[in-house]
Design a protein around this motif. Sequence first.
Motif, PDB file in Angstrom:
ATOM      1  N   VAL A  89       0.828  -1.109  -0.142  1.00  0.00           N
ATOM      2  CA  VAL A  89      -0.001  -0.093   0.038  1.00  0.00           C
ATOM      3  C   VAL A  89       0.882   1.191  -0.052  1.00  0.00           C
ATOM      4  O   VAL A  89       0.595   2.173  -0.503  1.00  0.00           O
ATOM      5  CB  VAL A  89      -1.000   0.093   1.188  1.00  0.00           C
ATOM      6  CG1 VAL A  89      -1.550   1.227   1.397  1.00  0.00           C
ATOM      7  CG2 VAL A  89      -2.142  -1.023   0.961  1.00  0.00           C
ATOM      8  N   VAL A  90       1.969   1.316   0.924  1.00  0.00           N
ATOM      9  CA  VAL A  90       3.066   2.389   0.667  1.00  0.00           C
ATOM     10  C   VAL A  90       3.477   2.575  -0.643  1.00  0.00           C
ATOM     11  O   VAL A  90       3.522   3.633  -1.042  1.00  0.00           O
ATOM     12  CB  VAL A  90       4.146   2.117   1.739  1.00  0.00           C
ATOM     13  CG1 VAL A  90       4.964   3.085   1.682  1.00  0.00           C
ATOM     14  CG2 VAL A  90       3.356   2.191   3.361  1.00  0.00           C
ATOM     15  N   LEU A  91       3.950   1.652  -1.221  1.00  0.00           N
ATOM     16  CA  LEU A  91       4.252   1.633  -2.639  1.00  0.00           C
ATOM     17  C   LEU A  91       3.447   2.255  -3.583  1.00  0.00           C
ATOM     18  O   LEU A  91       3.690   3.184  -4.346  1.00  0.00           O
ATOM     19  CB  LEU A  91       5.126   0.306  -2.954  1.00  0.00           C
ATOM     20  CG  LEU A  91       6.309  -0.207  -2.343  1.00  0.00           C
ATOM     21  CD1 LEU A  91       6.683  -1.485  -2.940  1.00  0.00           C
ATOM     22  CD2 LEU A  91       7.441   0.739  -2.480  1.00  0.00           C
ATOM     23  N   ILE A  92       2.385   1.821  -3.410  1.00  0.00           N
ATOM     24  CA  ILE A  92       1.156   2.152  -4.311  1.00  0.00           C
ATOM     25  C   ILE A  92       0.890   3.558  -4.210  1.00  0.00           C
ATOM     26  O   ILE A  92       0.598   4.262  -5.111  1.00  0.00           O
ATOM     27  CB  ILE A  92       0.021   1.176  -4.419  1.00  0.00           C
ATOM     28  CG1 ILE A  92       0.357  -0.257  -4.733  1.00  0.00           C
ATOM     29  CG2 ILE A  92      -1.184   1.728  -5.173  1.00  0.00           C
ATOM     30  CD1 ILE A  92       0.665  -0.159  -6.318  1.00  0.00           C
ATOM     31  N   SER A  93       1.024   3.759  -2.904  1.00  0.00           N
ATOM     32  CA  SER A  93       0.343   5.374  -2.828  1.00  0.00           C
ATOM     33  C   SER A  93       1.410   6.286  -2.836  1.00  0.00           C
ATOM     34  O   SER A  93       1.296   7.276  -3.327  1.00  0.00           O
ATOM     35  CB  SER A  93       0.037   5.444  -0.921  1.00  0.00           C
ATOM     36  OG  SER A  93       1.196   5.352  -0.354  1.00  0.00           O
ATOM     37  N   ALA A  94       2.666   5.916  -2.795  1.00  0.00           N
ATOM     38  CA  ALA A  94       3.932   6.715  -3.517  1.00  0.00           C
ATOM     39  C   ALA A  94       3.750   7.000  -5.005  1.00  0.00           C
ATOM     40  O   ALA A  94       4.145   8.016  -5.634  1.00  0.00           O
ATOM     41  CB  ALA A  94       5.327   5.988  -3.081  1.00  0.00           C
ATOM     42  N   ILE A  95       3.498   5.874  -5.706  1.00  0.00           N
ATOM     43  CA  ILE A  95       3.277   6.092  -7.102  1.00  0.00           C
ATOM     44  C   ILE A  95       1.888   7.045  -7.451  1.00  0.00           C
ATOM     45  O   ILE A  95       2.241   7.862  -8.348  1.00  0.00           O
ATOM     46  CB  ILE A  95       3.073   4.464  -7.778  1.00  0.00           C
ATOM     47  CG1 ILE A  95       4.282   3.784  -7.689  1.00  0.00           C
ATOM     48  CG2 ILE A  95       2.720   4.602  -9.365  1.00  0.00           C
ATOM     49  CD1 ILE A  95       4.298   2.397  -8.115  1.00  0.00           C
ATOM     50  N   LEU A  96       0.932   6.737  -6.760  1.00  0.00           N
ATOM     51  CA  LEU A  96      -0.321   7.553  -7.088  1.00  0.00           C
ATOM     52  C   LEU A  96       0.136   9.159  -6.675  1.00  0.00           C
ATOM     53  O   LEU A  96      -0.436   9.956  -7.382  1.00  0.00           O
ATOM     54  CB  LEU A  96      -1.468   7.190  -6.195  1.00  0.00           C
ATOM     55  CG  LEU A  96      -2.052   5.754  -6.641  1.00  0.00           C
ATOM     56  CD1 LEU A  96      -3.269   5.470  -5.637  1.00  0.00           C
ATOM     57  CD2 LEU A  96      -2.360   5.948  -8.410  1.00  0.00           C
ATOM     58  N   SER A  97       0.944   9.187  -5.602  1.00  0.00           N
ATOM     59  CA  SER A  97       1.115  10.707  -5.175  1.00  0.00           C
ATOM     60  C   SER A  97       2.143  11.141  -6.198  1.00  0.00           C
ATOM     61  O   SER A  97       1.986  12.535  -6.311  1.00  0.00           O
ATOM     62  CB  SER A  97       1.546  10.590  -3.813  1.00  0.00           C
ATOM     63  OG  SER A  97       3.082  10.203  -3.715  1.00  0.00           O
TER      64      SER A  97
END
Length: 155
Positions: A89-97
Amino acid sequence: MNTQTPQTSPKTQIFKRRTIFIKKSLQLRYMALIILSVLAGLLIVALELTFTLNEVFDQYPVLLQPLYDNFSTIAYGFIYKLLIYVVFVVLISAILSHRMAGPIYRFEQTCKAVAKGDYSQRVHLRKGDQMMELQDEFNKMMDHIETDFKQNKKG
């Protein structure tokens, strides 16, 4: 011997961002919002599961006794999987941000150049970035401003 160098067409410059945190405070807030939302959802599911299992255990204690006997093994496996999920989730949120902050940064830089008097500036976002419609409208606006500026300069 052929001494001529082959003529190659100029390559179009492809803009590739290598920095993950372009606007760190914005991205960290966006990531925190996503992570907290996911964790809140996980907490709700975990609490609901716990309450449901307690009710079932109260009604049928023999049925769930093997589960309670092996609870520590099951809990460690669950926590391990949960940590992997949170990292994901942290990795995906970094990509989305990044997909949000990149265009915002690009707009800010273009606005600064326009404020300095360079009316030829346009916003060019990468395919897949957010705010493509805003990019199109901004560039149309700048086309009109540049045209008006040139006409006023002539007259």
